[in-house]
Design an enzyme around this catalytic site. Structure first.
Site, PDB file in Angstrom:
ATOM      1  N   LYS A 122       0.863  -1.182   0.000  1.00 50.88           N
ATOM      2  CA  LYS A 122       0.000   0.000   0.000  1.00 50.88           C
ATOM      3  C   LYS A 122       0.902   1.236   0.000  1.00 50.88           C
ATOM      4  O   LYS A 122       1.774   1.390   0.868  1.00 50.88           O
ATOM      5  CB  LYS A 122      -0.864  -0.037   1.275  1.00 50.88           C
TER       6      LYS A 122
HETATM    7  O1  G3P Z   1      -7.764   1.511   5.255  1.00 49.76           O
HETATM    8  C1  G3P Z   1      -8.062   2.693   4.611  1.00 49.76           C
HETATM    9  C2  G3P Z   1      -9.411   3.281   4.921  1.00 49.76           C
HETATM   10  O2  G3P Z   1     -10.411   2.329   4.728  1.00 49.76           O
HETATM   11  C3  G3P Z   1      -9.492   4.013   6.216  1.00 49.76           C
HETATM   12  O3  G3P Z   1     -10.792   4.359   6.566  1.00 49.76           O
HETATM   13  O4  G3P Z   1     -12.375   5.003   8.336  1.00 49.76           O
HETATM   14  O5  G3P Z   1      -9.961   5.667   8.560  1.00 49.76           O
HETATM   15  O6  G3P Z   1     -11.442   6.766   6.875  1.00 49.76           O
HETATM   16  P1  G3P Z   1     -11.150   5.502   7.641  1.00 49.76           P
END
Ligand code: G3P
Length: 215
Positions: free
Chosen positions: A83
């Site tokens: 990533k």
């Molecule tokens: O893993 C990346 C993403 O899904 C993070 O989500 O909830 O931290 O905006 P969030």
């Protein structure tokens, strides 16, 4: 549509694997920190569970360091996806990884042109963050729609991984748009299975069945 679980909690991944809900896992530095565990141990445990592709994020910001870091992660197993943040350095690293057959997930994507550049660099997956766009008053799903449209126009092979999912509606919209993957928090995976009318229906059927036996 494929589902990944967005977590670094091994118990959640194990349950989702055992129940056949998921095709992979995404982690990020915040999720690893929240788990309170060492990243290497988390990744080893994830590999043992064999959940499918596992996204592990690089922490370096310079391409040479990203390549070093990502190469070391990729050596741990074929299921590892590197990533990489959506920056100039990130795309240089993605170009390298793509040339040596290492899978990548370009993360923190907030515009369709970023997604286009990620695809041109050879990204395997691109992660538009829908929830974080909604949080600032945009419609995150419009970004997914635009990316899919552009990728279709030019037959780009990068797959759209809808990230930062907050609720069922995001998954429904992603499915209707034809996004290849959604990465979903554990609680939202569970929400997808339930409906209050299902619970109410079961309750009534059981009640009716009981009264029928008594008669
Ligand atoms: O893993 C990346 C993403 O899904 C993070 O989500 O909830 O931290 O905006 P969030």
């Amino acid at each position: 549509m494929r589902f990944y679980i967005d977590t670094a909690e091994i118990d959640e991944v194990k349950e989702a694997v055992d129940k056949g809900w998921i095709d992979g896992v995404t982690t990020n530095p915040s999720l690893i920190a929240k788990s309170g565990r060492d990243i290497k141990k988390v990744v080893k445990d994830l590999l043992d569970l064999n959940p499918g592709w596992i996204s592990v994020e690089v922490l370096s910001t310079k391409s040479a360091e990203m390549i070093k870091e990502g190469t070391a992660w990729a050596e741990m197993g074929e299921e590892i996806v590197i990533k990489v943040p959506m920056t100039e350095d990130g795309l240089t690293a993605v170009r390298h990884f793509s040339s040596v057959g290492i899978k990548t997930n370009v993360t923190l994507v907030f515009s369709p042109l970023q997604a286009l550049m990620a695809a041109k660099a050879g990204a395997t997956l691109v992660s538009p963050f829908v929830g974080r766009l909604d949080d600032i008053g945009h419609v995150g799903m419009e970004l997914v729609e635009q990316i899919i449209h552009i990728y279709d126009n030019y037959e780009l092979e990068t797959q759209v991984l809808v990230a930062s999912i907050r609720n069922n509606q995001h998954i429904l919209d992603a499915g209707l748009l034809g996004a290849e993957v959604c990465t979903v928090p554990f609680n939202v995976l569970k929400q997808m299975i339930t409906h209050p009318l299902t619970d109410k229906g079961i309750e009534k059927f059981l009640k009716d069945a009981k009264s029928a036996i008594i008669k």
